[in-house]
Each structure stands twice: as structure tokens, then as C-alpha cells.
Write a protein that holds these residues in place. Structure first.
Motif, PDB file in Angstrom:
ATOM      1  N   SER A 125      32.622  70.378 -20.406  1.00  0.00           N
ATOM      2  CA  SER A 125      33.328  71.245 -21.342  1.00  0.00           C
ATOM      3  C   SER A 125      34.829  70.941 -21.339  1.00  0.00           C
ATOM      4  CB  SER A 125      33.076  72.705 -20.978  1.00  0.00           C
ATOM      5  OG  SER A 125      33.846  73.562 -21.762  1.00  0.00           O
ATOM      6  N   SER A 126      35.406  70.788 -20.161  1.00  0.00           N
ATOM      7  CA  SER A 126      36.844  70.515 -20.074  1.00  0.00           C
ATOM      8  C   SER A 126      37.181  69.169 -20.698  1.00  0.00           C
ATOM      9  CB  SER A 126      37.319  70.581 -18.623  1.00  0.00           C
ATOM     10  OG  SER A 126      36.734  69.563 -17.847  1.00  0.00           O
ATOM     11  N   LEU A 127      36.293  68.190 -20.563  1.00  0.00           N
ATOM     12  CA  LEU A 127      36.527  66.884 -21.170  1.00  0.00           C
ATOM     13  C   LEU A 127      36.450  66.972 -22.690  1.00  0.00           C
ATOM     14  CD1 LEU A 127      37.014  63.883 -20.463  1.00  0.00           C
ATOM     15  CD2 LEU A 127      34.554  63.575 -20.616  1.00  0.00           C
ATOM     16  N   LYS A 128      35.455  67.683 -23.208  1.00  0.00           N
ATOM     17  CA  LYS A 128      35.305  67.841 -24.660  1.00  0.00           C
ATOM     18  C   LYS A 128      36.489  68.584 -25.265  1.00  0.00           C
ATOM     19  CE  LYS A 128      30.292  67.711 -24.771  1.00  0.00           C
ATOM     20  NZ  LYS A 128      29.069  68.498 -24.873  1.00  0.00           N
ATOM     21  N   GLU A 129      37.041  69.537 -24.510  1.00  0.00           N
ATOM     22  CA  GLU A 129      38.174  70.315 -24.997  1.00  0.00           C
ATOM     23  C   GLU A 129      39.503  69.578 -24.836  1.00  0.00           C
ATOM     24  OE1 GLU A 129      38.117  74.182 -23.156  1.00  0.00           O
ATOM     25  OE2 GLU A 129      35.992  74.462 -23.652  1.00  0.00           O
ATOM     26  N   GLY A 130      39.474  68.440 -24.150  1.00  0.00           N
ATOM     27  CA  GLY A 130      40.687  67.650 -23.966  1.00  0.00           C
ATOM     28  C   GLY A 130      41.676  68.255 -22.987  1.00  0.00           C
ATOM     29  N   LYS A 131      41.161  68.977 -22.006  1.00  0.00           N
ATOM     30  CA  LYS A 131      42.051  69.614 -21.028  1.00  0.00           C
ATOM     31  C   LYS A 131      42.709  68.569 -20.136  1.00  0.00           C
ATOM     32  CE  LYS A 131      39.840  74.066 -21.055  1.00  0.00           C
ATOM     33  NZ  LYS A 131      39.232  75.132 -20.298  1.00  0.00           N
ATOM     34  N   PRO A 132      43.912  68.907 -19.645  1.00  0.00           N
ATOM     35  CA  PRO A 132      44.642  67.959 -18.799  1.00  0.00           C
ATOM     36  C   PRO A 132      43.843  67.561 -17.559  1.00  0.00           C
ATOM     37  CG  PRO A 132      46.015  69.861 -19.330  1.00  0.00           C
ATOM     38  CD  PRO A 132      44.638  70.155 -19.839  1.00  0.00           C
ATOM     39  N   TYR A 133      43.826  66.294 -17.288  1.00  0.00           N
ATOM     40  CA  TYR A 133      43.207  65.715 -16.097  1.00  0.00           C
ATOM     41  C   TYR A 133      41.691  65.909 -16.016  1.00  0.00           C
ATOM     42  CZ  TYR A 133      47.925  64.839 -14.491  1.00  0.00           C
ATOM     43  OH  TYR A 133      49.217  64.387 -14.391  1.00  0.00           O
ATOM     44  N   ALA A 134      41.046  66.212 -17.124  1.00  0.00           N
ATOM     45  CA  ALA A 134      39.587  66.376 -17.117  1.00  0.00           C
ATOM     46  C   ALA A 134      38.899  65.065 -16.751  1.00  0.00           C
ATOM     47  CB  ALA A 134      39.097  66.888 -18.465  1.00  0.00           C
ATOM     48  N   ARG A 135      39.385  63.967 -17.298  1.00  0.00           N
ATOM     49  CA  ARG A 135      38.793  62.659 -16.976  1.00  0.00           C
ATOM     50  C   ARG A 135      38.962  62.358 -15.496  1.00  0.00           C
ATOM     51  NH1 ARG A 135      38.285  58.411 -20.760  1.00  0.00           N
ATOM     52  NH2 ARG A 135      37.961  59.252 -22.835  1.00  0.00           N
ATOM     53  N   GLN A 136      40.152  62.570 -14.984  1.00  0.00           N
ATOM     54  CA  GLN A 136      40.440  62.298 -13.578  1.00  0.00           C
ATOM     55  C   GLN A 136      39.589  63.175 -12.665  1.00  0.00           C
ATOM     56  OE1 GLN A 136      42.686  59.867 -12.967  1.00  0.00           O
ATOM     57  NE2 GLN A 136      42.268  59.910 -10.794  1.00  0.00           N
ATOM     58  N   ALA A 137      39.408  64.421 -13.029  1.00  0.00           N
ATOM     59  CA  ALA A 137      38.590  65.326 -12.218  1.00  0.00           C
ATOM     60  C   ALA A 137      37.129  64.876 -12.196  1.00  0.00           C
ATOM     61  CB  ALA A 137      38.701  66.758 -12.744  1.00  0.00           C
ATOM     62  N   ALA A 138      36.608  64.440 -13.333  1.00  0.00           N
ATOM     63  CA  ALA A 138      35.215  63.975 -13.393  1.00  0.00           C
ATOM     64  C   ALA A 138      35.021  62.732 -12.535  1.00  0.00           C
ATOM     65  CB  ALA A 138      34.820  63.709 -14.841  1.00  0.00           C
ATOM     66  N   ILE A 139      35.963  61.824 -12.605  1.00  0.00           N
ATOM     67  CA  ILE A 139      35.874  60.606 -11.795  1.00  0.00           C
ATOM     68  C   ILE A 139      35.986  60.953 -10.312  1.00  0.00           C
ATOM     69  CG2 ILE A 139      37.060  58.437 -11.255  1.00  0.00           C
ATOM     70  CD1 ILE A 139      37.774  58.356 -14.315  1.00  0.00           C
ATOM     71  N   THR A 140      36.861  61.870  -9.988  1.00  0.00           N
ATOM     72  CA  THR A 140      37.014  62.306  -8.599  1.00  0.00           C
ATOM     73  C   THR A 140      35.725  62.912  -8.072  1.00  0.00           C
ATOM     74  OG1 THR A 140      39.365  62.738  -8.974  1.00  0.00           O
ATOM     75  CG2 THR A 140      38.356  63.792  -7.044  1.00  0.00           C
ATOM     76  N   ALA A 141      35.061  63.719  -8.898  1.00  0.00           N
ATOM     77  CA  ALA A 141      33.786  64.320  -8.490  1.00  0.00           C
ATOM     78  C   ALA A 141      32.762  63.238  -8.182  1.00  0.00           C
ATOM     79  CB  ALA A 141      33.271  65.244  -9.586  1.00  0.00           C
ATOM     80  N   LEU A 142      32.709  62.211  -8.997  1.00  0.00           N
ATOM     81  CA  LEU A 142      31.769  61.111  -8.760  1.00  0.00           C
ATOM     82  C   LEU A 142      32.110  60.379  -7.469  1.00  0.00           C
ATOM     83  CD1 LEU A 142      29.352  59.450  -9.774  1.00  0.00           C
ATOM     84  CD2 LEU A 142      31.015  57.959 -10.893  1.00  0.00           C
ATOM     85  N   TYR A 143      33.375  60.039  -7.267  1.00  0.00           N
ATOM     86  CA  TYR A 143      33.789  59.380  -6.019  1.00  0.00           C
ATOM     87  C   TYR A 143      33.330  60.193  -4.821  1.00  0.00           C
ATOM     88  CZ  TYR A 143      37.222  56.348  -8.461  1.00  0.00           C
ATOM     89  OH  TYR A 143      37.856  55.430  -9.261  1.00  0.00           O
ATOM     90  N   SER A 144      33.550  61.478  -4.890  1.00  0.00           N
ATOM     91  CA  SER A 144      33.207  62.350  -3.774  1.00  0.00           C
ATOM     92  C   SER A 144      31.700  62.398  -3.556  1.00  0.00           C
ATOM     93  CB  SER A 144      33.757  63.749  -4.052  1.00  0.00           C
ATOM     94  OG  SER A 144      33.722  64.513  -2.903  1.00  0.00           O
ATOM     95  N   LEU A 145      30.947  62.504  -4.639  1.00  0.00           N
ATOM     96  CA  LEU A 145      29.495  62.594  -4.554  1.00  0.00           C
ATOM     97  C   LEU A 145      28.882  61.357  -3.909  1.00  0.00           C
ATOM     98  CD1 LEU A 145      26.939  64.276  -5.426  1.00  0.00           C
ATOM     99  CD2 LEU A 145      26.866  62.755  -7.401  1.00  0.00           C
ATOM    100  N   VAL A 146      29.400  60.180  -4.243  1.00  0.00           N
ATOM    101  CA  VAL A 146      28.815  58.944  -3.717  1.00  0.00           C
ATOM    102  C   VAL A 146      29.451  58.490  -2.402  1.00  0.00           C
ATOM    103  CG1 VAL A 146      28.042  58.162  -5.983  1.00  0.00           C
ATOM    104  CG2 VAL A 146      30.264  57.417  -5.127  1.00  0.00           C
ATOM    105  N   GLY A 147      30.307  59.313  -1.835  1.00  0.00           N
ATOM    106  CA  GLY A 147      30.864  59.028  -0.517  1.00  0.00           C
ATOM    107  C   GLY A 147      32.093  58.139  -0.507  1.00  0.00           C
ATOM    108  N   MET A 148      32.713  57.968  -1.646  1.00  0.00           N
ATOM    109  CA  MET A 148      33.950  57.179  -1.717  1.00  0.00           C
ATOM    110  C   MET A 148      35.133  58.123  -1.508  1.00  0.00           C
ATOM    111  SD  MET A 148      32.825  54.777  -4.941  1.00  0.00           S
ATOM    112  CE  MET A 148      34.127  53.565  -4.838  1.00  0.00           C
ATOM    113  N   HIS A 149      35.185  58.690  -0.319  1.00  0.00           N
ATOM    114  CA  HIS A 149      36.137  59.759  -0.034  1.00  0.00           C
ATOM    115  C   HIS A 149      37.593  59.325  -0.125  1.00  0.00           C
ATOM    116  CE1 HIS A 149      32.783  62.272   0.870  1.00  0.00           C
ATOM    117  NE2 HIS A 149      32.383  61.473   1.843  1.00  0.00           N
ATOM    118  N   ASN A 150      37.904  58.109   0.294  1.00  0.00           N
ATOM    119  CA  ASN A 150      39.300  57.660   0.202  1.00  0.00           C
ATOM    120  C   ASN A 150      39.773  57.629  -1.243  1.00  0.00           C
ATOM    121  OD1 ASN A 150      39.629  57.402   2.951  1.00  0.00           O
ATOM    122  ND2 ASN A 150      39.054  55.247   2.983  1.00  0.00           N
TER     123      ASN A 150
END
Length: 115
Positions: A35-60
Motif C-alpha cells: 500500500s505504501s509503495l502504491k501511494e508513493g510514500k517516502p522510502y517505501a521502496r527502501q523499506a520493502a527491500i530492507t524487509a527482504l534483506y532481513s527475511l533472507v538473513g542479509m542482516h548487514n
């Protein structure tokens, strides 16, 4: 994508959200990110990518990515704080997760089901 520094497009984000859903990321959090990405909210793309990094164990990479939006001067919605709390927690940075939660409250954002 990481090594070549390619930016994801809409199709990539569609796959990313599917991976998050199937990988066990809370469905409410995925819907919030979509929803935040569709609405064009600030840093929505970065937050989604961060969630993926975290989920797959790319913590750094997740922790590095968090710095981009948590330390920004832009007012953020709860989705960004939720991702940061999740990423800090999954990386074992419990104190940073709690500090982020407190920062969220300082910004007068109420915790939601994702938080």
C-alpha cells in the motif's frame, strides 16, 4: 541486482512481495508495504527491500539500508518504523529495535497490528 546496483521495477516488487508472503513475513506487514509503495510514500521502496534483506538473513545489508530512511529528515509512516523494528530484531539488535519503537511513539505514531 545488488552488485550491479540495479533499481527494482514494478515487476521486481511484485516478486519481492510474493517472496515476503511465502517466506513468513507477516501478511499485514506485506500489505502495508504494498500500500505504501502504491501511494508513493517516502522510502517505501527502501523499506520493502530492507524487509527482504532481513527475511533472507542479509542482516548487514538490512541494517545499512535502515540507516537510509530512519535517519532521514522526512516524516515517516508506521510502515517504515515497523520494517526497521523487524530488521533490528531479526539481526539481534534488540536495543535498537526498542529505541526505534520509542522514536515512533515520539513522532506520535500509534503502534498497529504490524508493530
Amino acid at each position: 541486482m545488488i552488485s550491479k546496483k540495479l533499481l527494482p521495477n514494478d515487476g521486481t516488487f511484485k516478486v519481492l512481495f510474493t517472496v515476503l508472503k511465502k517466506g513468513g513475513f507477516p501478511i499485514e506487514a506485506v500489505l502495508q508495504l504494498e500500500s505504501s509503495l502504491k501511494e508513493g510514500k517516502p522510502y517505501a521502496r527502501q523499506a520493502a527491500i530492507t524487509a527482504l534483506y532481513s527475511l533472507v538473513g542479509m542482516h548487514n545489508l538490512a541494517l545499512k539500508s535502515i540507516q537510509t530512511f530512519i535517519e532521514s529528515e522526512v516524516d515517516l509512516d508506521s510502515y517504515a518504523y515497523n520494517v526497521a523494528i523487524y530488521a533490528y530484531g531479526s539481526a539481534g539488535e534488540i536495543n535498537k529495535a526498542l529505541k526505534t519503537y520509542m522514536k515512533m511513539q515520539d513522532k506520535h505514531l500509534e503502534p498497529d497490528i504490524v508493530t
